[in-house]
Enzyme design. Structure first.
Site, PDB file in Angstrom:
ATOM      1  N   GLU A   1      -0.201 -17.449  -9.712  1.00  0.00           N
ATOM      2  CA  GLU A   1       0.657 -16.046 -10.510  1.00  0.00           C
ATOM      3  C   GLU A   1       2.584 -15.684 -10.282  1.00  0.00           C
ATOM      4  O   GLU A   1       3.121 -16.081 -11.312  1.00  0.00           O
ATOM      5  CB  GLU A   1       0.080 -14.414 -10.154  1.00  0.00           C
ATOM      6  CG  GLU A   1      -0.924 -14.507 -10.737  1.00  0.00           C
ATOM      7  CD  GLU A   1      -1.714 -13.021  -9.807  1.00  0.00           C
ATOM      8  OE1 GLU A   1      -0.685 -12.398 -10.596  1.00  0.00           O
ATOM      9  OE2 GLU A   1      -2.726 -12.686 -10.351  1.00  0.00           O
TER      10      GLU A   1
ATOM     11  N   CYS B   1      -6.007  -6.079  -7.612  1.00  0.00           N
ATOM     12  CA  CYS B   1      -6.494  -6.051  -6.022  1.00  0.00           C
ATOM     13  C   CYS B   1      -5.511  -7.328  -5.019  1.00  0.00           C
ATOM     14  O   CYS B   1      -4.918  -6.211  -3.698  1.00  0.00           O
ATOM     15  CB  CYS B   1      -7.584  -5.326  -5.238  1.00  0.00           C
ATOM     16  SG  CYS B   1      -8.434  -6.144  -5.659  1.00  0.00           S
ATOM     17  N   HIS B   2      -5.800  -8.610  -5.498  1.00  0.00           N
ATOM     18  CA  HIS B   2      -4.617  -9.588  -4.592  1.00  0.00           C
ATOM     19  C   HIS B   2      -3.436  -9.185  -4.747  1.00  0.00           C
ATOM     20  O   HIS B   2      -3.271  -9.195  -4.021  1.00  0.00           O
ATOM     21  CB  HIS B   2      -5.466 -10.688  -5.299  1.00  0.00           C
ATOM     22  CG  HIS B   2      -4.925 -10.755  -6.675  1.00  0.00           C
ATOM     23  ND1 HIS B   2      -5.481 -10.720  -8.076  1.00  0.00           N
ATOM     24  CD2 HIS B   2      -3.887 -11.468  -7.509  1.00  0.00           C
ATOM     25  CE1 HIS B   2      -4.973 -10.694  -9.247  1.00  0.00           C
ATOM     26  NE2 HIS B   2      -3.839 -11.614  -9.074  1.00  0.00           N
TER      27      HIS B   2
ATOM     28  N   ASN C   1     -12.730  -1.951  -5.423  1.00  0.00           N
ATOM     29  CA  ASN C   1     -12.308  -2.498  -5.969  1.00  0.00           C
ATOM     30  C   ASN C   1     -13.042  -3.148  -6.679  1.00  0.00           C
ATOM     31  O   ASN C   1     -13.458  -3.954  -6.529  1.00  0.00           O
ATOM     32  CB  ASN C   1     -10.640  -2.910  -6.524  1.00  0.00           C
ATOM     33  CG  ASN C   1     -10.498  -4.199  -7.910  1.00  0.00           C
ATOM     34  OD1 ASN C   1     -11.305  -3.075  -8.681  1.00  0.00           O
ATOM     35  ND2 ASN C   1      -9.909  -4.498  -8.018  1.00  0.00           N
TER      36      ASN C   1
ATOM     37  N   TYR D   1       0.767  -1.221   0.081  1.00  0.00           N
ATOM     38  CA  TYR D   1      -0.242   0.534  -0.207  1.00  0.00           C
ATOM     39  C   TYR D   1       0.788   1.423  -0.296  1.00  0.00           C
ATOM     40  O   TYR D   1       0.315   2.711  -0.484  1.00  0.00           O
ATOM     41  CB  TYR D   1      -0.913  -0.265   1.104  1.00  0.00           C
ATOM     42  CG  TYR D   1      -1.914  -1.537   0.992  1.00  0.00           C
ATOM     43  CD1 TYR D   1      -2.563  -0.699   0.569  1.00  0.00           C
ATOM     44  CD2 TYR D   1      -1.592  -2.855   1.645  1.00  0.00           C
ATOM     45  CE1 TYR D   1      -3.904  -1.945   0.118  1.00  0.00           C
ATOM     46  CE2 TYR D   1      -2.548  -3.452   1.930  1.00  0.00           C
ATOM     47  CZ  TYR D   1      -3.638  -3.335   1.271  1.00  0.00           C
ATOM     48  OH  TYR D   1      -4.170  -4.666   0.975  1.00  0.00           O
TER      49      TYR D   1
END
Length: 166
Positions: free
Chosen positions: A155, A128-129, A120, A97
């Site tokens: 990912e 946003c993850h 979001n 953040y």
């Protein structure tokens, strides 16, 4: 203005996709925190959701890293700036953040960035993850931390999964 929605089966449960005039406006998990009343989603239909369904399937199969969909998330200018930054976080990477706040020009905006990130409306597609705590810990996710962990592991570069260093 025509708003419609559909349900899409995924490894993370049945997602609710909402579109307005052909643009994706929302993608919600089951039991999504801060999800609006489903009465606002419009009529249920599968028509017009073929691209989002296909691209999500490719993403979950490890064949897609970026989404190419018309999007129209609803939010104030600050939230839209944060969501634009989320789209810039590369697949397989994370940002804190504070890093996003610094990119906006003021590290003291970290809490506001967190609030915007939590609002979001287009989960997964607007990633946003990929936002984590300053120490790399998993914090806050409207779909739940288990889903966030799943997406980040999906990912992870194959070298990391294999326990190799670059």
């Amino acid at each position: 203005m025509t708003r419609v929605h559909t349900l899409i089966d995924t490894p993370l449960g049945e997602l609710t996709a909402v579109a307005e005039d052909g643009s994706l406006t929302a993608l919600y998990f089951p039991s999504h925190k801060r999800m609006p009343d489903s009465a606002t989603f419009g009529e249920r239909t599968a028509v017009g959701f073929e691209a989002v369904t296909e691209q999500l399937a490719e993403y979950f199969a490890g064949q897609r890293r970026d989404f190419d969909l018309p999007q129209a998330p609803q939010g104030d200018p600050f939230k839209r700036r944060v969501w634009a930054l989320l789209r810039e976080i590369p697949y397989g990477q994370t940002r804190s953040y504070g890093q996003l706040a610094s990119t906006l020009g003021d590290v003291h905006l970290a809490q506001a960035v967190g609030h915007a990130n939590g609002k979001n409306p287009i989960s997964i597609v607007v990633p946003c993850h990929r936002v984590v705590g300053a120490d790399g810990s998993l914090v806050g996710y409207a779909g739940g931390l288990e889903r966030k962990r799943f997406l980040l592991e999906l990912e992870e570069p194959s070298e990391v999964k294999a326990g190799k260093l670059f």
